[in-house]
Enzyme design. Structure first.
Site, PDB file in Angstrom:
ATOM      1  N   GLU A 141       6.886  -8.089 -17.634  1.00  0.00           N
ATOM      2  CA  GLU A 141       8.263  -8.608 -17.611  1.00  0.00           C
ATOM      3  C   GLU A 141       8.288 -10.126 -17.798  1.00  0.00           C
ATOM      4  OE1 GLU A 141      11.782  -7.694 -16.922  1.00  0.00           O
ATOM      5  OE2 GLU A 141      10.961  -5.973 -17.958  1.00  0.00           O
ATOM      6  N   ILE A 174       0.829  -1.226   0.000  1.00  0.00           N
ATOM      7  CA  ILE A 174       0.000   0.000   0.000  1.00  0.00           C
ATOM      8  C   ILE A 174       0.855   1.265   0.000  1.00  0.00           C
ATOM      9  CG2 ILE A 174      -0.270   0.221   2.528  1.00  0.00           C
ATOM     10  CD1 ILE A 174      -3.321   0.848   1.785  1.00  0.00           C
ATOM     11  N   SER A 195       3.177  -9.260 -14.219  1.00  0.00           N
ATOM     12  CA  SER A 195       3.897  -8.200 -14.942  1.00  0.00           C
ATOM     13  C   SER A 195       4.207  -8.589 -16.376  1.00  0.00           C
ATOM     14  CB  SER A 195       5.214  -7.933 -14.205  1.00  0.00           C
ATOM     15  OG  SER A 195       6.099  -7.201 -15.023  1.00  0.00           O
ATOM     16  N   ARG A 198       5.726   7.699  -9.012  1.00  0.00           N
ATOM     17  CA  ARG A 198       6.627   6.625  -9.413  1.00  0.00           C
ATOM     18  C   ARG A 198       7.959   6.773  -8.679  1.00  0.00           C
ATOM     19  NH1 ARG A 198       7.146   1.476 -11.270  1.00  0.00           N
ATOM     20  NH2 ARG A 198       7.422   1.371 -13.519  1.00  0.00           N
ATOM     21  N   GLY A 237       3.407   1.768  -1.863  1.00  0.00           N
ATOM     22  CA  GLY A 237       4.013   1.967  -3.180  1.00  0.00           C
ATOM     23  C   GLY A 237       3.137   2.820  -4.087  1.00  0.00           C
ATOM     24  N   TYR A 243      13.641 -11.139 -11.562  1.00  0.00           N
ATOM     25  CA  TYR A 243      12.335 -10.519 -11.264  1.00  0.00           C
ATOM     26  C   TYR A 243      11.244 -11.145 -12.122  1.00  0.00           C
ATOM     27  CZ  TYR A 243       8.605  -6.991 -11.382  1.00  0.00           C
ATOM     28  OH  TYR A 243       7.383  -6.365 -11.338  1.00  0.00           O
ATOM     29  N   LEU A 295       5.622 -10.087   3.442  1.00  0.00           N
ATOM     30  CA  LEU A 295       5.471 -11.217   2.507  1.00  0.00           C
ATOM     31  C   LEU A 295       6.482 -12.323   2.770  1.00  0.00           C
ATOM     32  CD1 LEU A 295       4.729  -9.157  -0.725  1.00  0.00           C
ATOM     33  CD2 LEU A 295       3.152 -10.734   0.420  1.00  0.00           C
TER      34      LEU A 295
HETATM   35  P1  NAP Z   1       6.467  -0.018  -5.712  1.00  0.00           P
HETATM   36  O1  NAP Z   1       6.089   1.427  -5.788  1.00  0.00           O
HETATM   37  O2  NAP Z   1       7.903  -0.389  -5.776  1.00  0.00           O
HETATM   38  O3  NAP Z   1       5.843  -0.606  -4.366  1.00  0.00           O
HETATM   39  C1  NAP Z   1       6.205  -1.862  -3.888  1.00  0.00           C
HETATM   40  C2  NAP Z   1       5.504  -2.119  -2.562  1.00  0.00           C
HETATM   41  O4  NAP Z   1       5.891  -3.432  -2.106  1.00  0.00           O
HETATM   42  C3  NAP Z   1       5.859  -1.143  -1.457  1.00  0.00           C
HETATM   43  O5  NAP Z   1       4.684  -0.754  -0.792  1.00  0.00           O
HETATM   44  C4  NAP Z   1       6.721  -1.970  -0.514  1.00  0.00           C
HETATM   45  O6  NAP Z   1       6.546  -1.582   0.830  1.00  0.00           O
HETATM   46  C5  NAP Z   1       6.122  -3.357  -0.714  1.00  0.00           C
HETATM   47  N1  NAP Z   1       7.005  -4.437  -0.278  1.00  0.00           N
HETATM   48  C6  NAP Z   1       8.291  -4.661  -0.628  1.00  0.00           C
HETATM   49  N2  NAP Z   1       8.770  -5.753   0.002  1.00  0.00           N
HETATM   50  C7  NAP Z   1       7.757  -6.241   0.769  1.00  0.00           C
HETATM   51  C8  NAP Z   1       7.633  -7.331   1.682  1.00  0.00           C
HETATM   52  N3  NAP Z   1       8.658  -8.159   1.940  1.00  0.00           N
HETATM   53  N4  NAP Z   1       6.445  -7.524   2.310  1.00  0.00           N
HETATM   54  C9  NAP Z   1       5.396  -6.678   2.078  1.00  0.00           C
HETATM   55  N5  NAP Z   1       5.461  -5.613   1.238  1.00  0.00           N
HETATM   56  C10 NAP Z   1       6.626  -5.397   0.597  1.00  0.00           C
HETATM   57  O7  NAP Z   1       5.726  -0.844  -6.871  1.00  0.00           O
HETATM   58  P2  NAP Z   1       4.472  -0.441  -7.783  1.00  0.00           P
HETATM   59  O8  NAP Z   1       4.978   0.241  -9.003  1.00  0.00           O
HETATM   60  O9  NAP Z   1       3.447   0.203  -6.941  1.00  0.00           O
HETATM   61  O10 NAP Z   1       3.986  -1.875  -8.268  1.00  0.00           O
HETATM   62  C11 NAP Z   1       3.018  -2.617  -7.524  1.00  0.00           C
HETATM   63  C12 NAP Z   1       3.100  -4.079  -7.916  1.00  0.00           C
HETATM   64  O11 NAP Z   1       2.816  -4.226  -9.306  1.00  0.00           O
HETATM   65  C13 NAP Z   1       4.444  -4.748  -7.698  1.00  0.00           C
HETATM   66  O12 NAP Z   1       4.198  -6.097  -7.357  1.00  0.00           O
HETATM   67  C14 NAP Z   1       5.107  -4.688  -9.068  1.00  0.00           C
HETATM   68  O13 NAP Z   1       6.059  -5.728  -9.193  1.00  0.00           O
HETATM   69  C15 NAP Z   1       3.902  -4.889  -9.959  1.00  0.00           C
HETATM   70  N6  NAP Z   1       3.959  -4.307 -11.288  1.00  0.00           N
HETATM   71  C16 NAP Z   1       4.242  -2.983 -11.438  1.00  0.00           C
HETATM   72  C17 NAP Z   1       4.241  -2.419 -12.705  1.00  0.00           C
HETATM   73  C18 NAP Z   1       4.533  -0.956 -12.912  1.00  0.00           C
HETATM   74  O14 NAP Z   1       4.824  -0.570 -14.059  1.00  0.00           O
HETATM   75  N7  NAP Z   1       4.446  -0.115 -11.877  1.00  0.00           N
HETATM   76  C19 NAP Z   1       3.936  -3.219 -13.826  1.00  0.00           C
HETATM   77  C20 NAP Z   1       3.632  -4.559 -13.628  1.00  0.00           C
HETATM   78  C21 NAP Z   1       3.629  -5.093 -12.356  1.00  0.00           C
HETATM   79  P3  NAP Z   1       7.668  -0.909   1.790  1.00  0.00           P
HETATM   80  O15 NAP Z   1       7.167   0.477   2.063  1.00  0.00           O
HETATM   81  O16 NAP Z   1       7.628  -1.780   2.974  1.00  0.00           O
HETATM   82  O17 NAP Z   1       8.980  -0.944   1.048  1.00  0.00           O
HETATM   83  O1  G4F Z   2      11.655   2.037 -15.883  1.00  0.00           O
HETATM   84  P1  G4F Z   2      12.314   0.732 -15.875  1.00  0.00           P
HETATM   85  O2  G4F Z   2      13.326   0.486 -14.790  1.00  0.00           O
HETATM   86  O3  G4F Z   2      11.137  -0.345 -15.865  1.00  0.00           O
HETATM   87  P2  G4F Z   2      11.105  -1.909 -16.244  1.00  0.00           P
HETATM   88  O4  G4F Z   2      12.421  -2.554 -16.073  1.00  0.00           O
HETATM   89  O5  G4F Z   2      10.438  -2.030 -17.566  1.00  0.00           O
HETATM   90  O6  G4F Z   2      10.168  -2.494 -15.091  1.00  0.00           O
HETATM   91  C1  G4F Z   2       8.973  -1.838 -14.669  1.00  0.00           C
HETATM   92  O7  G4F Z   2       7.888  -2.318 -15.439  1.00  0.00           O
HETATM   93  C2  G4F Z   2       7.614  -3.719 -15.273  1.00  0.00           C
HETATM   94  C3  G4F Z   2       6.435  -4.060 -16.196  1.00  0.00           C
HETATM   95  O8  G4F Z   2       6.939  -4.413 -17.463  1.00  0.00           O
HETATM   96  C4  G4F Z   2       7.287  -3.993 -13.824  1.00  0.00           C
HETATM   97  F1  G4F Z   2       6.941  -5.298 -13.669  1.00  0.00           F
HETATM   98  C5  G4F Z   2       8.469  -3.611 -12.966  1.00  0.00           C
HETATM   99  O9  G4F Z   2       8.152  -3.799 -11.587  1.00  0.00           O
HETATM  100  C6  G4F Z   2       8.781  -2.124 -13.178  1.00  0.00           C
HETATM  101  O10 G4F Z   2       7.707  -1.366 -12.701  1.00  0.00           O
HETATM  102  O11 G4F Z   2      13.068   0.483 -17.264  1.00  0.00           O
HETATM  103  C7  G4F Z   2      12.396   0.610 -18.505  1.00  0.00           C
HETATM  104  C8  G4F Z   2      13.414   0.514 -19.639  1.00  0.00           C
HETATM  105  C9  G4F Z   2      14.338  -0.709 -19.554  1.00  0.00           C
HETATM  106  O12 G4F Z   2      14.429  -1.301 -20.823  1.00  0.00           O
HETATM  107  C10 G4F Z   2      15.695  -0.131 -19.169  1.00  0.00           C
HETATM  108  O13 G4F Z   2      16.819  -0.860 -19.661  1.00  0.00           O
HETATM  109  O14 G4F Z   2      14.272   1.655 -19.581  1.00  0.00           O
HETATM  110  C11 G4F Z   2      15.585   1.237 -19.839  1.00  0.00           C
HETATM  111  N1  G4F Z   2      16.524   2.209 -19.257  1.00  0.00           N
HETATM  112  C12 G4F Z   2      17.462   2.907 -19.973  1.00  0.00           C
HETATM  113  N2  G4F Z   2      18.174   3.670 -19.137  1.00  0.00           N
HETATM  114  C13 G4F Z   2      16.646   2.535 -17.961  1.00  0.00           C
HETATM  115  C14 G4F Z   2      17.685   3.456 -17.886  1.00  0.00           C
HETATM  116  N3  G4F Z   2      15.952   2.130 -16.870  1.00  0.00           N
HETATM  117  C15 G4F Z   2      16.303   2.662 -15.666  1.00  0.00           C
HETATM  118  N4  G4F Z   2      15.606   2.291 -14.569  1.00  0.00           N
HETATM  119  N5  G4F Z   2      17.329   3.567 -15.540  1.00  0.00           N
HETATM  120  C16 G4F Z   2      18.057   3.990 -16.622  1.00  0.00           C
HETATM  121  O15 G4F Z   2      18.972   4.794 -16.489  1.00  0.00           O
END
Ligand code: NAP
Ligand code: G4F
Length: 344
Positions: free
Chosen positions: A137, A10, A135, A194, A12, A159, A58
């Site tokens: 990914e 929550i 995801s 983000r 995040g 991941y 978790l």
């Molecule tokens: P985020 O901002 O990084 O938030 C992650 C959350 O997970 C935080 O609240 C963190 O809480 C919690 N967490 C980490 N380790 C934990 C543990 N051991 N036990 C319980 N909680 C824990 O991620 P988000 O972008 O909101 O993404 C939410 C979910 O969707 C994630 O599962 C991510 O992998 C997935 N997802 C995200 C995207 C995207 O583009 N954003 C896309 C596909 C899937 P703390 O405050 O305790 O660190």
């Molecule tokens: O923003 P990114 O780090 O996101 P990424 O790796 O796609 O993962 C995010 O999306 C996933 C869903 O597909 C989630 F499951 C995951 O939890 C997360 O939210 O990187 C996006 C792209 C990558 O290809 C990376 O190589 O950006 C490219 N990139 C280039 N320069 C960079 C950078 N990424 C980061 N973080 N930092 C750089 O400097």
């Protein structure tokens, strides 16, 4: 009767938007909070008042059983994860434990509290509905573009592999115990909330910092990577819709539009009147050991069955993030911490 939702993760990005959405829908919302003094708990309380909290992690099965027993939720959203992909090469075992085994632990906790076991299947009455944050990914080196629910998985990081386990174990508990358990295969979604380590926020922060004269260079890795980016506020609506469907199923959620990291930089820097080529430096250290080169969603199932639609396109999203960061960066005390996180 007021419906109750429990959200892991929550604190995040998605957790905060989902909490706001569910409160607006009339739910009583509980958040699972990790750690004895989680600094992000007060931030989420400010964003969404009227929340309740329960302790848990978790990594800890008993804490999850206790949380679900205490809350007695109608819906559980498992958003908790270590979500930054590069971290998963550095701490592969931990990421697998939290993002993979963590899903199994939540499912087990629901099964235990619901009294399901052995050959006993759910009759559908009063059952707890479960959402897993899968995801894009998982598609990794994608077998086809765009990707849909039936596209084969080829994860390119620990991941992605851990998320694939979480995805399959969710489906398995649905099939084994008749649980209402679904996965949202969400493509990248972003917002002003983000984390600063992700590329869109790293770019929006840099565009703002450079515009305000606080920064000169932006170090990036692979500019050619292509993603299907959307707005997090839109994507949490899809999570909720998935748990309202008559039958449980898995859904791909994304915009269907492709943009490169280079496009993201160009849009952000154009918005503040800067030439990105004067500021961007390629850093080979930021290139990943195995890259996901291209992701694009085919969301026909979610659009057709759930009526889900995104409302913010990618250029508008980048401009929204830059505008928010111009304000946030001006509050200079926060800038140092954000800059440190965005140096990944
Ligand atoms: P985020 O901002 O990084 O938030 C992650 C959350 O997970 C935080 O609240 C963190 O809480 C919690 N967490 C980490 N380790 C934990 C543990 N051991 N036990 C319980 N909680 C824990 O991620 P988000 O972008 O909101 O993404 C939410 C979910 O969707 C994630 O599962 C991510 O992998 C997935 N997802 C995200 C995207 C995207 O583009 N954003 C896309 C596909 C899937 P703390 O405050 O305790 O660190
Ligand atoms: O923003 P990114 O780090 O996101 P990424 O790796 O796609 O993962 C995010 O999306 C996933 C869903 O597909 C989630 F499951 C995951 O939890 C997360 O939210 O990187 C996006 C792209 C990558 O290809 C990376 O190589 O950006 C490219 N990139 C280039 N320069 C960079 C950078 N990424 C980061 N973080 N930092 C750089 O400097």
């Amino acid at each position: 009767m007021t419906r109750r939702a429990l959200i892991t993760g929550i604190t995040g990005q998605d957790g905060s938007y989902l909490a706001e959405h569910l409160l607006a829908e009339g739910y009583q919302v509980w958040g699972l909070i990790r750690g004895q003094a989680n600094p992000r708990k007060s931030r989420i309380s400010r964003l969404a008042s009227n929340l309740s909290f329960v302790d848990g992690d978790l990594m800890d099965q008993a804490s999850l059983v206790s949380a679900i027993d205490t809350v007695q939720p109608d819906e559980v959203y498992n958003l908790g994860a270590i979500s930054f992909v590069p971290m998963s090469w550095q701490q592969a075992e931990l990421v697998t434990e939290v993002n993979g085994m963590g899903v199994l632990r939540v499912l087990e906790a629901i099964r235990m509290v619901s009294g399901l076991g052995g050959s006993q299947r759910n009759d559908g009455h009063g059952q707890i509905r479960f959402y897993q944050a899968s995801s894009s990914e998982m598609f990794g080196k994608a077998a086809e573009t765009p990707q849909r629910e039936t596209t084969l998985f080829h994860p390119r990081s620990p991941y992605g592999a851990a998320k694939a386990y979480g995805h399959f174990i969710t489906r398995n508990y649905r099939e084994s115990f008749g649980m209402y358990a679904v996965s949202g295969m969400l493509f990248n979604h972003e917002s002003p909330r983000r984390g600063a380590e992700f590329v869109t926020r790293k770019i929006s922060l840099a565009a703002a910092g450079i515009k305000l004269g606080l920064q000169d260079k932006l170090r990036l890795g692979n500019l050619s990577a292509v993603r299907d980016w959307g707005f997090a506020g839109d994507y949490v609506r899809a999570m909720h819709l998935m748990l309202q469907a008559d039958e449980p199923d898995d859904y791909v959620v994304g915009s269907g539009a492709m943009h490169s990291v280079r496009d993201a930089v160009r849009i952000a820097f154009d918005h503040v009147g800067l030439d990105w080529q004067e500021h961007v430096v390629i850093d080979p250290e930021l290139v990943r050991p195995a890259e996901v080169e291209i992701l694009c969603a085919d969301s026909h199932r979610a659009r057709g069955r759930l009526g889900w639609r995104p409302t913010v396109d990618f250029p508008a999203l980048m401009r929204m993030m830059v505008d928010a960061d111009l304000e946030q960066v001006a509050r200079e005390h926060e800038y140092g911490d954000l800059l440190l996180a965005s140096s990944w």
